[in-house]
Design a protein around this motif. Structure first.
Motif, PDB file in Angstrom:
ATOM      1  N   TYR A   7      34.218  27.337  39.270  1.00 46.58           N
ATOM      2  CA  TYR A   7      33.895  25.498  39.081  1.00 46.58           C
ATOM      3  C   TYR A   7      33.561  25.106  40.402  1.00 46.58           C
ATOM      4  N   SER A  18      39.386  23.102  41.334  1.00 42.05           N
ATOM      5  CA  SER A  18      39.846  24.258  41.182  1.00 42.05           C
ATOM      6  C   SER A  18      40.829  22.751  39.979  1.00 42.05           C
ATOM      7  N   CYS A  73      38.137  30.702  42.428  1.00 37.98           N
ATOM      8  CA  CYS A  73      37.819  29.333  42.119  1.00 37.98           C
ATOM      9  C   CYS A  73      35.986  30.489  42.155  1.00 37.98           C
TER      10      CYS A  73
END
Length: 129
Positions: A7, A18, A73
């Protein structure tokens, strides 16, 4: 070459984004030197997520949304996982480009439909990661 799904980083908080798409954001280039973003799509919640290549010399650590979350993430991908998204994604881009320049309306519509199907295939593969 290594592959990751990641992300963006919110430049105001320094955390991975995220759960939202902040305006002020950056790719994790400081965290992963040599990061080369190749694909930019959205996760199932509509949050922007990228697939990138990283040199073998770069150390990668997977990161989670929080200490109690299972949402990654940063996720290390195998080449097969990366290609499950990349192949249909790049085929979609190729078909879209061909459709834009095609003068035959029937072929143009066919290529646009094929491009859309390939894009959906890439999204489905991304969501399965």
């Amino acid at each position: 070459m290594q592959y990751i799904k990641h992300y963006w980083i919110n430049t105001n908080t320094g955390n991975y984004s995220s759960d939202s798409n902040p305006v002020e954001r950056r790719h994790p280039e400081k965290e992963f030197p040599g990061l080369g973003v190749k694909i930019w799509l959205q996760d199932v919640a509509g949050i922007d997520v990228c697939l990138s290549e990283v040199p073998d010399t770069t150390v990668i650590a997977e990161a989670y949304e929080s200490s109690t979350s299972t949402k990654k993430c940063v996720q290390i991908l195998t080449e097969e996982q990366y290609n499950s998204v990349a192949t249909p994604y790049f085929e979609s881009q190729q078909l879209s480009g061909e459709a834009r320049t095609d003068e035959d309306e029937t072929l143009k519509a066919q290529k646009e439909a094929e491009a859309s199907a390939k894009y959906q295939e890439a999204l489905t593969a991304l969501h399965a990661l």
